[in-house]
Design an enzyme around this catalytic site. Structure first.
Site, PDB file in Angstrom:
ATOM      1  N   LYS A   1       0.826  -1.208   0.089  1.00 60.06           N
ATOM      2  CA  LYS A   1      -0.148  -0.071  -0.186  1.00 60.06           C
ATOM      3  C   LYS A   1       0.983   1.224   0.166  1.00 60.06           C
ATOM      4  O   LYS A   1       1.904   1.381   0.771  1.00 60.06           O
ATOM      5  CB  LYS A   1      -0.626  -0.133   1.144  1.00 60.06           C
ATOM      6  CG  LYS A   1      -2.066   0.401   1.222  1.00 60.06           C
ATOM      7  CD  LYS A   1      -3.214   0.092   2.236  1.00 60.06           C
ATOM      8  CE  LYS A   1      -4.241   1.185   2.331  1.00 60.06           C
ATOM      9  NZ  LYS A   1      -4.926   1.031   3.559  1.00 60.06           N
TER      10      LYS A   1
HETATM   11  C1  E4P Z   1      -8.058   2.041   3.801  1.00 61.98           C
HETATM   12  O1  E4P Z   1      -7.528   1.027   3.221  1.00 61.98           O
HETATM   13  C2  E4P Z   1      -8.067   2.665   5.127  1.00 61.98           C
HETATM   14  O2  E4P Z   1      -7.395   1.793   5.870  1.00 61.98           O
HETATM   15  C3  E4P Z   1      -9.395   3.054   5.677  1.00 61.98           C
HETATM   16  O3  E4P Z   1     -10.505   2.753   4.959  1.00 61.98           O
HETATM   17  C4  E4P Z   1      -9.411   4.385   6.393  1.00 61.98           C
HETATM   18  O4  E4P Z   1     -10.579   4.672   7.046  1.00 61.98           O
HETATM   19  P1  E4P Z   1     -10.908   5.767   8.200  1.00 61.98           P
HETATM   20  O5  E4P Z   1     -11.107   6.962   7.478  1.00 61.98           O
HETATM   21  O6  E4P Z   1     -11.880   5.089   8.963  1.00 61.98           O
HETATM   22  O7  E4P Z   1      -9.471   5.773   8.855  1.00 61.98           O
END
Ligand code: E4P
Length: 220
Positions: free
Chosen positions: A84
């Site tokens: 990622k």
């Molecule tokens: C995406 O892969 C992120 O880990 C995640 O969806 C972030 O979400 P949040 O806005 O709840 O932190």
């Protein structure tokens, strides 16, 4: 649409995996920090719990050479790992390098169709379009998802649009409506997807009627 759980909590992954509907897991530095365990240890346990699933693990450097080092290290841990990468200029460059090496990638912190286009052109496997964080500031996060799905389909890119930052089950419905390829969500939202009051009432009534009639599936 594929379903991923967005967590660094091993027990949550275990429960979701038991249901047999889990296609992958996304983590981020915040979720790993919250897990209270080491990064590699946590990600490897997740890989074991979701055989064949795509498990996203994020680099933390923001300068290209160090990002590349981290990406190669992370991807060496397990074949299920998807690297990622944040949507910044060295991140786009890194996606291009990794896709050239056949390493799967997930471009994260994407909020606009322009960012999604850059990620798709660089060869990202997944493009994580955040919706909840946009809704939180009074805009409609799902609009960029719809535009990005159209963009991918119009130009025939191989990237898959992954709806991230999901806050409630309606986001999952909206992700399906706009044709997103994947939706990742906190475990509690996945649990909420099961819920319907008519299911609970209906089951209660079935069991009351069955028991009142003294029936049994197995010979008594
Ligand atoms: C995406 O892969 C992120 O880990 C995640 O969806 C972030 O979400 P949040 O806005 O709840 O932190």
């Amino acid at each position: 649409m594929k379903l991923f759980v967005d967590t660094g909590d091993i027990e949550e992954v275990r429960k979701a995996a038991e249901w047999g509907i889990l296609d992958g897991v996304t983590t981020n530095p915040t979720l790993i920090a919250k897990s209270g365990h080491g990064f590699k240890e946590t990600v490897l346990k997740i890989c074991d719990l979701v055989p064949g699933g795509a498990i996203s693990a994020e680099v933390v450097a923001t300068e290209y050479d160090q990002m590349l080092k981290e990406a190669l290290e992370i991807s060496s841990w397990h074949p299920q790992i998807v690297v990622k990468v944040p949507c910044i200029p060295p991140g786009i460059r890194l996606i291009k390098t990794l896709s050239g090496k056949g390493i799967r990638t997930n471009m994260t912190l994407v909020f606009s169709v322009n960012q999604a286009l850059l990620a798709a052109k660089a060869g990202a496997t997944f493009i994580s379009n955040f919706v909840g964080r946009v809704d939180d500031i009074g805009d409609t996060g799902m609009d960029a998802v719809a535009d990005s799905v159209d963009m991918i389909n119009t130009y025939g890119f191989d990237s898959q649009i992954l709806v991230a930052s999901v806050r409630h089950p309606l986001h999952v419905v909206q992700a399906m409506e706009v044709g997103a390829h994947i939706c990742t969500m906190p475990f509690k939202i996945m649990e909420m997807m099961f819920k319907h009051p008519l299911t609970d009432n209906g089951l209660k009534r079935f069991l009351e009627d069955w028991n009142a009639a003294g029936l049994s599936i197995f010979p008594k």
